[in-house]
Design a protein around this motif. Structure first.
Motif, PDB file in Angstrom:
ATOM      1  N   ASN A 159      -5.746   6.665  -6.056  1.00 57.40           N
ATOM      2  CA  ASN A 159      -4.363   6.806  -6.493  1.00 57.40           C
ATOM      3  C   ASN A 159      -4.208   6.728  -8.008  1.00 57.40           C
ATOM      4  N   THR A 192     -10.850  -1.392   0.565  1.00 59.64           N
ATOM      5  CA  THR A 192      -9.568  -0.680   0.643  1.00 59.64           C
ATOM      6  C   THR A 192      -8.825  -0.742  -0.686  1.00 59.64           C
ATOM      7  N   ASN A 202      -1.708   4.775   5.471  1.00 56.97           N
ATOM      8  CA  ASN A 202      -1.261   3.415   5.170  1.00 56.97           C
ATOM      9  C   ASN A 202      -1.331   2.528   6.410  1.00 56.97           C
ATOM     10  N   THR A 230      -8.237   2.618  -2.763  1.00 54.82           N
ATOM     11  CA  THR A 230      -6.826   2.926  -3.044  1.00 54.82           C
ATOM     12  C   THR A 230      -6.581   3.044  -4.537  1.00 54.82           C
ATOM     13  N   THR A 261       0.827  -1.199   0.000  1.00 54.37           N
ATOM     14  CA  THR A 261       0.000   0.000   0.000  1.00 54.37           C
ATOM     15  C   THR A 261       0.864   1.252   0.000  1.00 54.37           C
TER      16      THR A 261
END
Length: 311
Positions: free
Chosen positions: A208, A200, A151, A204, A108
């Motif tokens: 991102n 998650t 994180n 993420t 991560t």
């Protein structure tokens, strides 16, 4: 029977299933690979720390990449080397959870750090007049804190949800410990864990990948609008290097995650992709950034020159 297995603190890993003749060369390769990763990342780390001229936002953000790579590599390699040399496939449950925790921190963290670096390049290329204002020391430290705290929080919740569940199996169907393989040891409802894990990953990836996609589109537009061919070439080279690193990690990581949910995927292919995702980025990152970044390359060569020829 379930109670005795559940109370057992020793787990068995599936391992690489190598013959005794192949295990020794594989162990030597693993040792050399780990030494190379540690050496290259420490050189990158030391070069940035020891040179005040590199204490700029881009390099301060880059500093987090070798730290993260060392965390992931150290969580993986000693265990693999031990397994290959002594043909042991057992691991203590607490050690397994610790290994899995840091491997997920690494995975991560790599995505978060690369996203922060992409944002820095976006500001430098698309907002050059405001770069020093936006990327001042205070804001850079806020970005780094956000990267590590978010994180650690996400992964801590993931493992808190895991550790609340009872175990009734002891065989891990992977070469190292991670959350999906530990969940397979549970004989209870894992719906909450699966939902949180997928959430998650989804959040993420959306955040991102979305940010990186946006920044690179803007960077490309700015580059093609720039009349200076040298400036355009330098910007595109920097971004291409960053994008290659990100795509390698993304492809390997997403394939490994997806492979757990596809029954038709070969377990050997899953092992390969899982190990490759832990080996290739930490090996390539310092080499790519060290060789491609002129400032780092120059400072690193001067550092080695001082060691070899002290005056």
């Amino acid at each position: 029977m379930n109670i005795s297995i559940e109370s057992s603190s020793t787990l068995t890993l599936q391992g690489f299933n190598l013959s005794s003749e192949a295990a020794i060369p594989a162990a030597i390769f693993a040792i050399l690979g780990y030494v190379l990763i540690v050496f290259c990342n420490l050189v990158l780390l030391t070069t940035i720390i020891m040179n005040k001229s590199l204490h700029e936002p881009m390099y301060i953000l880059l500093l987090n990449l070798p730290i993260n790579d060392l965390i992931g590599s150290t969580a993986l390699f000693p265990h693999i080397i031990k397994e290959l040399l002594w043909d042991t496939r057992t691991i203590h449950f607490s050690t397994c959870v610790t290994q899995a925790f840091f491997i997920h921190i690494y995975a991560t963290g790599a995505v978060f750090i690369l996203t922060a670096m992409a944002y820095d390049r976006y500001v430098a290329i698309c907002r050059p007049m405001r770069y020093n204002t936006i990327m001042n020391n205070s804001n850079v430290m806020k970005i780094i804190s956000l990267v590590w705290l978010s994180n650690i929080f996400m992964i801590a919740v993931l493992f808190i949800l895991l550790l609340r569940l009872p175990r009734c199996r002891s065989l891990l169907t992977h070469t190292y410990c991670d959350n999906p393989s530990l969940l397979q040891l549970v004989c209870a409802n894992t719906s909450i864990n699966n939902i949180y894990g997928l959430m998650t990953v989804a959040v993420t990836q959306v955040v991102n990948v979305g940010l990186i996609g946006f920044t690179y589109i803007q960077i490309l537009i700015a580059c093609f609008r720039n009349k200076s061919s040298d400036m355009r070439s330098k910007a595109l080279q920097t971004c291409a290097t960053h994008l290659i690193v990100f795509l390698i990690f993304e492809c390997l990581g997403l394939f490994t995650i997806t492979s757990y949910r596809l029954a038709d995927i070969s377990p050997h292919l899953r092992k390969f992709s899982g190990v490759a995702a832990m080996i290739l980025p930490p090996t390539l990152n310092p080499i790519i950034y060290g060789l491609k970044t002129k400032e780092i390359r120059t400072k690193a060569l001067k550092f080695f020159h001082r060691i070899v020829h002290p005056s």
